[in-house]
Motif scaffolding. Structure first.
Motif, PDB file in Angstrom:
ATOM      1  N   VAL A  28      85.909 -13.183 -94.978  1.00 17.43           N
ATOM      2  CA  VAL A  28      84.598 -11.488 -95.994  1.00 17.43           C
ATOM      3  C   VAL A  28      84.824 -10.974 -95.654  1.00 17.43           C
ATOM      4  O   VAL A  28      84.921 -10.114 -94.944  1.00 17.43           O
ATOM      5  N   ASP A  29      85.304  -9.524 -96.532  1.00 12.46           N
ATOM      6  CA  ASP A  29      85.142  -8.284 -96.774  1.00 12.46           C
ATOM      7  C   ASP A  29      86.068  -8.150 -95.316  1.00 12.46           C
ATOM      8  O   ASP A  29      85.899  -7.453 -94.207  1.00 12.46           O
ATOM      9  N   GLY A  30      87.217  -8.575 -94.797  1.00 10.60           N
ATOM     10  CA  GLY A  30      88.098  -8.480 -93.579  1.00 10.60           C
ATOM     11  C   GLY A  30      88.056  -9.337 -92.301  1.00 10.60           C
ATOM     12  O   GLY A  30      88.865  -9.965 -91.796  1.00 10.60           O
ATOM     13  N   GLU A  31      86.428 -10.164 -92.091  1.00 15.50           N
ATOM     14  CA  GLU A  31      85.646 -10.824 -91.252  1.00 15.50           C
ATOM     15  C   GLU A  31      85.871 -11.861 -90.881  1.00 15.50           C
ATOM     16  O   GLU A  31      85.924 -12.732 -91.981  1.00 15.50           O
ATOM     17  N   LEU A  32      86.237 -12.511 -89.928  1.00 16.79           N
ATOM     18  CA  LEU A  32      86.391 -13.605 -89.614  1.00 16.79           C
ATOM     19  C   LEU A  32      84.888 -14.299 -89.692  1.00 16.79           C
ATOM     20  O   LEU A  32      84.036 -13.923 -88.920  1.00 16.79           O
ATOM     21  N   THR A  33      84.219 -15.625 -90.285  1.00 17.44           N
ATOM     22  CA  THR A  33      83.262 -16.593 -91.301  1.00 17.44           C
ATOM     23  C   THR A  33      83.548 -17.830 -90.775  1.00 17.44           C
ATOM     24  O   THR A  33      84.582 -17.956 -90.537  1.00 17.44           O
ATOM     25  N   ILE A  34      82.736 -18.277 -90.218  1.00 18.57           N
ATOM     26  CA  ILE A  34      82.271 -19.841 -90.209  1.00 18.57           C
ATOM     27  C   ILE A  34      81.336 -19.801 -90.885  1.00 18.57           C
ATOM     28  O   ILE A  34      79.552 -19.610 -90.019  1.00 18.57           O
ATOM     29  N   GLY A  35      81.965 -21.177 -91.275  1.00 14.90           N
ATOM     30  CA  GLY A  35      79.744 -21.389 -92.209  1.00 14.90           C
ATOM     31  C   GLY A  35      78.722 -20.124 -92.501  1.00 14.90           C
ATOM     32  O   GLY A  35      78.191 -20.502 -92.886  1.00 14.90           O
ATOM     33  N   GLY A  36      80.109 -19.238 -93.664  1.00 11.74           N
ATOM     34  CA  GLY A  36      79.204 -17.716 -93.644  1.00 11.74           C
ATOM     35  C   GLY A  36      78.731 -17.226 -92.694  1.00 11.74           C
ATOM     36  O   GLY A  36      78.034 -15.921 -92.863  1.00 11.74           O
ATOM     37  N   VAL A  37      78.657 -16.888 -91.700  1.00 13.56           N
ATOM     38  CA  VAL A  37      77.785 -16.499 -90.879  1.00 13.56           C
ATOM     39  C   VAL A  37      79.603 -15.392 -89.603  1.00 13.56           C
ATOM     40  O   VAL A  37      80.222 -15.892 -89.546  1.00 13.56           O
ATOM     41  N   THR A  38      79.178 -14.586 -89.642  1.00 16.20           N
ATOM     42  CA  THR A  38      80.435 -13.521 -89.586  1.00 16.20           C
ATOM     43  C   THR A  38      80.453 -13.407 -88.131  1.00 16.20           C
ATOM     44  O   THR A  38      79.236 -14.114 -87.409  1.00 16.20           O
ATOM     45  N   ALA A  39      82.357 -13.347 -87.063  1.00 17.20           N
ATOM     46  CA  ALA A  39      82.242 -13.398 -86.012  1.00 17.20           C
ATOM     47  C   ALA A  39      81.199 -12.084 -85.352  1.00 17.20           C
ATOM     48  O   ALA A  39      80.856 -12.301 -84.294  1.00 17.20           O
ATOM     49  N   SER A  40      81.087 -10.991 -85.898  1.00 18.12           N
ATOM     50  CA  SER A  40      79.614 -10.131 -85.122  1.00 18.12           C
ATOM     51  C   SER A  40      78.862 -10.502 -85.023  1.00 18.12           C
ATOM     52  O   SER A  40      78.248  -9.522 -83.971  1.00 18.12           O
ATOM     53  N   ASP A  41      78.382 -11.211 -86.453  1.00 15.70           N
ATOM     54  CA  ASP A  41      76.818 -11.844 -86.031  1.00 15.70           C
ATOM     55  C   ASP A  41      76.515 -12.883 -85.117  1.00 15.70           C
ATOM     56  O   ASP A  41      75.761 -12.496 -84.041  1.00 15.70           O
ATOM     57  N   LEU A  42      77.865 -13.008 -85.330  1.00 12.22           N
ATOM     58  CA  LEU A  42      77.248 -14.460 -83.831  1.00 12.22           C
ATOM     59  C   LEU A  42      77.290 -13.737 -82.343  1.00 12.22           C
ATOM     60  O   LEU A  42      76.814 -13.427 -81.385  1.00 12.22           O
ATOM     61  N   VAL A  43      77.819 -12.711 -81.855  1.00 13.26           N
ATOM     62  CA  VAL A  43      78.982 -12.315 -80.289  1.00 13.26           C
ATOM     63  C   VAL A  43      77.273 -11.012 -80.431  1.00 13.26           C
ATOM     64  O   VAL A  43      76.913 -11.346 -79.376  1.00 13.26           O
ATOM     65  N   ALA A  44      76.862 -10.373 -81.817  1.00 15.60           N
ATOM     66  CA  ALA A  44      75.603 -10.037 -81.784  1.00 15.60           C
ATOM     67  C   ALA A  44      74.919 -10.594 -81.096  1.00 15.60           C
ATOM     68  O   ALA A  44      73.551  -9.895 -79.849  1.00 15.60           O
ATOM     69  N   GLN A  45      74.285 -12.168 -81.398  1.00 20.22           N
ATOM     70  CA  GLN A  45      73.324 -12.975 -81.287  1.00 20.22           C
ATOM     71  C   GLN A  45      72.794 -13.456 -80.005  1.00 20.22           C
ATOM     72  O   GLN A  45      72.403 -13.794 -79.285  1.00 20.22           O
ATOM     73  N   PHE A  46      74.545 -14.116 -79.706  1.00 19.09           N
ATOM     74  CA  PHE A  46      74.856 -15.026 -78.497  1.00 19.09           C
ATOM     75  C   PHE A  46      75.584 -14.272 -77.485  1.00 19.09           C
ATOM     76  O   PHE A  46      76.040 -14.967 -76.262  1.00 19.09           O
TER      77      PHE A  46
END
Length: 401
Positions: A28-46
């Motif tokens: 989505v806009d070039g970024e990997l998403t899983i279940g609609g959640v971006t990789a960068s958001d996942l890393v930022a949180q966890f």
């Protein structure tokens, strides 16, 4: 050019095609998403390294196995699917499997307690392992597990002793060695004679174990079990092993006048890790092949059909999971056949020992943005002080990481 994730993902999770990426993986806009959640958001949180599981993918694959077994064995004596917890087990995963009607196969006290913590009834849990402790056996009996898979004559005596002390009858399944050698590497091939698992059919150890189990006052022989290895792509290995264990069932019936009521054909069903891997058979194809072996057994022996169970693990969990790393040091080395770029990440053999242990292959992609430029021959490596700390041995990755 890097293939889009949509191309690599399974178009349907029914087993007809085993994809490399989870079924909800998209850019989505070039970024990997899983279940609609971006990789960068996942890393930022966890943070990272980070294991990510696509719940939709995992549920769909588990459901596909359950449907395949129900369809193939519905007109025989029925069947069960035991999710092999060693593939990946958490309280949430155990709960998902239970909600879908699957049982859980556990191999340690930790896995058994995890399944129980998820609310899985003891009767829907099996306890496996080649060296169970007294505490593990006691916990299994206390929980009322569906069966304890016995791996040796010594363990048979131990389970009898513990059950006797508790004044219980322990339901047991004998794990037998069929002699069928299958799997992608020696370390994941588990049915040849010279290894730690099981009771040999060829030497008579399996038949002796059946005799002792039938004579033991605190044991109930409810089944026979065979597991021949992992990452198996061919149907022949499964059908040959099925014939061997069913022949043992017939021999036990002829010798002791007992038709063992259940057969567990184990797991080992393959998945794809790279685009070069073969596409494995579907869940439906595997189940139909096993059903064919059971039908032949019933026809030839006149025995009632046994209830059947299987233990898929990686074929449910593998395609549903990815690991997200953060890239650190990058360097290139010149070789006789060209250059290779080493891409160092913030994990490695500490979170995935399989490549170092037995040469497992994986693929990789840039997750934070679309890889648009030319690919470069790369090796993804970990941060540990071991030259064998390799995550992905060979992969083409975009030049601008």
């Amino acid at each position: 050019m890097t293939l889009p994730l949509e191309h690599l993902a399974a178009p349907a999770p029914d087993g007809s095609f085993s994809g490399i990426w989870p079924i909800t993986a998209r850019r989505v806009d070039g970024e990997l998403t899983i279940g609609g959640v971006t990789a960068s958001d996942l890393v930022a949180q966890f943070g990272s390294p980070l294991y990510v599981i696509d719940e939709a993918d995992m549920r769909a694959r588990a459901g596909a196995w359950k449907a395949a077994i129900d369809e193939s064995f519905g007109e025989l004596a029925g069947g069960e699917v035991y999710y092999a917890g060693k593939a990946f087990l958490s309280v949430a995963v155990a709960r998902w499997m239970g909600e879908l009607g699957l049982c859980i196969d556990t191999c340690s006290e930790g896995e058994l307690r995890t399944a129980l913590a998820a609310g899985v009834p003891g009767a829907k849990i099996g306890l496996h392992g080649n060296n169970k402790s007294r505490a593990e056996i006691e916990l299994a009996l206390e929980a009322g597990v569906g069966h304890v898979v016995v791996d040796s004559l010594a363990e048979l005596a131990l389970v009898e002793a513990v059950a006797g002390e508790r004044n219980q009858t322990a339901p047991i399944v004998l794990r037998v060695t069929t002699g069928i050698h299958a799997g992608g590497h020696e370390y994941i091939s588990t049915a040849h004679e010279d290894q730690k698992f099981g009771l040999s059919i060829s030497t008579g150890g399996a038949l002796r174990a059946a005799e002792e189990a039938l004579a033991a006052p605190h044991l109930e022989l409810v089944g026979l079990h065979s597991h021949i290895g992992s990452q198996i792509l061919t149907l022949d290995a499964f059908t040959e092993a099925a014939k061997a264990i069913l022949d043992l069932r017939a021999q036990i019936a002829a010798t002791y006048d007992v038709a063992v009521p259940e057969i567990d054909f184990g797991g080992g069903y393959a998945i794809r890790y790279t685009v070069l891997d073969d596409v494995p058979p579907s869940a439906v194809t595997y189940a139909a092949a096993l059903a064919g072996a059971v039908t032949t057994h019933v026809t030839e022996t006149g025995l009632a059909a046994p209830k059947v169970s299987i233990e898929p693990g990686r074929s449910i969990a593998g395609p549903a999971g990815i690991t997200i790393y953060t890239v650190g040091t990058i360097k290139s080395v010149e070789l006789d056949d060209g250059s290779r770029r080493y891409v160092s990440v913030d994990g490695g053999m500490s979170d995935n020992v399989r490549p170092a242990l037995y040469g497992a292959d994986y693929t990789a992609t840039l997750a934070s943005r679309e890889p648009l430029d030319e690919n470069v021959r790369s090796r993804v490596v970990g941060k540990h002080c071991e030259s064998g700390d390799i995550v992905v041995k060979d992969v083409a990755l975009t030049a601008s990481l």
